[in-house]
Design a protein around this motif. Structure first.
Motif, mmCIF file in Angstrom:
data_model
loop_
_atom_site.group_PDB
_atom_site.id
_atom_site.type_symbol
_atom_site.label_atom_id
_atom_site.label_comp_id
_atom_site.label_asym_id
_atom_site.label_seq_id
_atom_site.Cartn_x
_atom_site.Cartn_y
_atom_site.Cartn_z
ATOM 1 N N UNK A 91 0.829 -1.203 0.000
ATOM 2 C CA UNK A 91 0.000 0.000 0.000
ATOM 3 C C UNK A 91 0.864 1.254 0.000
ATOM 4 N N UNK A 92 1.876 1.282 0.872
ATOM 5 C CA UNK A 92 2.744 2.463 0.954
ATOM 6 C C UNK A 92 3.544 2.658 -0.328
ATOM 7 N N UNK A 93 3.950 1.581 -0.973
ATOM 8 C CA UNK A 93 4.638 1.693 -2.258
ATOM 9 C C UNK A 93 3.743 2.290 -3.344
ATOM 10 N N UNK A 94 2.456 1.832 -3.385
ATOM 11 C CA UNK A 94 1.519 2.394 -4.363
ATOM 12 C C UNK A 94 1.266 3.877 -4.100
ATOM 13 N N UNK A 95 1.138 4.230 -2.835
ATOM 14 C CA UNK A 95 0.923 5.634 -2.482
ATOM 15 C C UNK A 95 2.121 6.485 -2.880
ATOM 16 N N UNK A 96 3.318 6.044 -2.528
ATOM 17 C CA UNK A 96 4.538 6.793 -2.875
ATOM 18 C C UNK A 96 4.684 6.927 -4.389
ATOM 19 N N UNK A 97 4.360 5.881 -5.109
ATOM 20 C CA UNK A 97 4.456 5.909 -6.573
ATOM 21 C C UNK A 97 3.468 6.901 -7.158
ATOM 22 N N UNK A 98 2.234 6.895 -6.645
ATOM 23 C CA UNK A 98 1.210 7.819 -7.147
ATOM 24 C C UNK A 98 1.601 9.269 -6.864
ATOM 25 N N UNK A 99 2.134 9.528 -5.686
ATOM 26 C CA UNK A 99 2.526 10.895 -5.335
ATOM 27 C C UNK A 99 3.750 11.351 -6.129
ATOM 28 N N UNK A 100 4.673 10.425 -6.381
ATOM 29 C CA UNK A 100 5.870 10.775 -7.157
ATOM 30 C C UNK A 100 5.523 11.108 -8.601
ATOM 31 N N UNK A 101 4.480 10.446 -9.125
ATOM 32 C CA UNK A 101 4.063 10.687 -10.505
ATOM 33 C C UNK A 101 3.482 12.081 -10.620
#
Length: 140
Positions: free
Chosen positions: A130-140
């Motif tokens: 979950x935290x990886x998906x969140x970080x990826x979405x925010x980085x995009x």
């Protein structure tokens, strides 16, 4: 002695939505207004601004009554960029509640909305994926 303090930046009035069934209180994701009697602390504001420039997440700690909220409110009023503000309390110490407020604050600030993360994910424990998906979405 009267002091002029910058008015807080106004953001489009968006009604916070309930995320994963958690009602969102707008007052908890809105930076407090700076009262007219506030004493500007340019050195503290500069230190917070420098910290925020190097790292997009700023956490200010100190004992009760030390002026943390006022220092951040003064900084937020002077900041020209987007700010995601979350006020937390003891009862927000559940992953579903915390992440619901974090998501609402990020959305309200205009940050990239983590659309890749389903609304159902906000309600469950913040596991590694979950935290990886969140970080990826925010980085995009």
């Amino acid at each position: 002695m009267a002091t002029d303090v910058a008015e807080p930046a106004t953001t489009p009035a968006r009604r916070p939505a309930a995320v994963a069934g958690v009602p969102i209180l707008a007052s908890k994701i809105t930076a407090p207004a700076v009262p007219g009697w506030a004493v500007p602390r340019p050195r503290v504001t500069k230190l917070i601004a420098e910290g925020a420039r190097w790292c997009p997440l700023t956490v200010l700690t100190g004992p009760p009554g030390a002026g943390k909220t006022m220092a951040l409110a003064l900084w937020a009023a002077a900041e020209r960029g987007a700010i995601a503000w979350v006020s937390l309390h003891d009862y927000d110490n559940r992953p579903g509640v915390f992440w619901s407020y974090a998501a609402s604050a990020l959305g309200r600030s205009g940050a990239a909305s983590p659309k890749a993360v389903s609304a159902a994910a906000w309600g469950r424990a913040a596991d590694h994926a979950f935290l990886l998906r969140l970080a990826s979405a925010l980085a995009a």
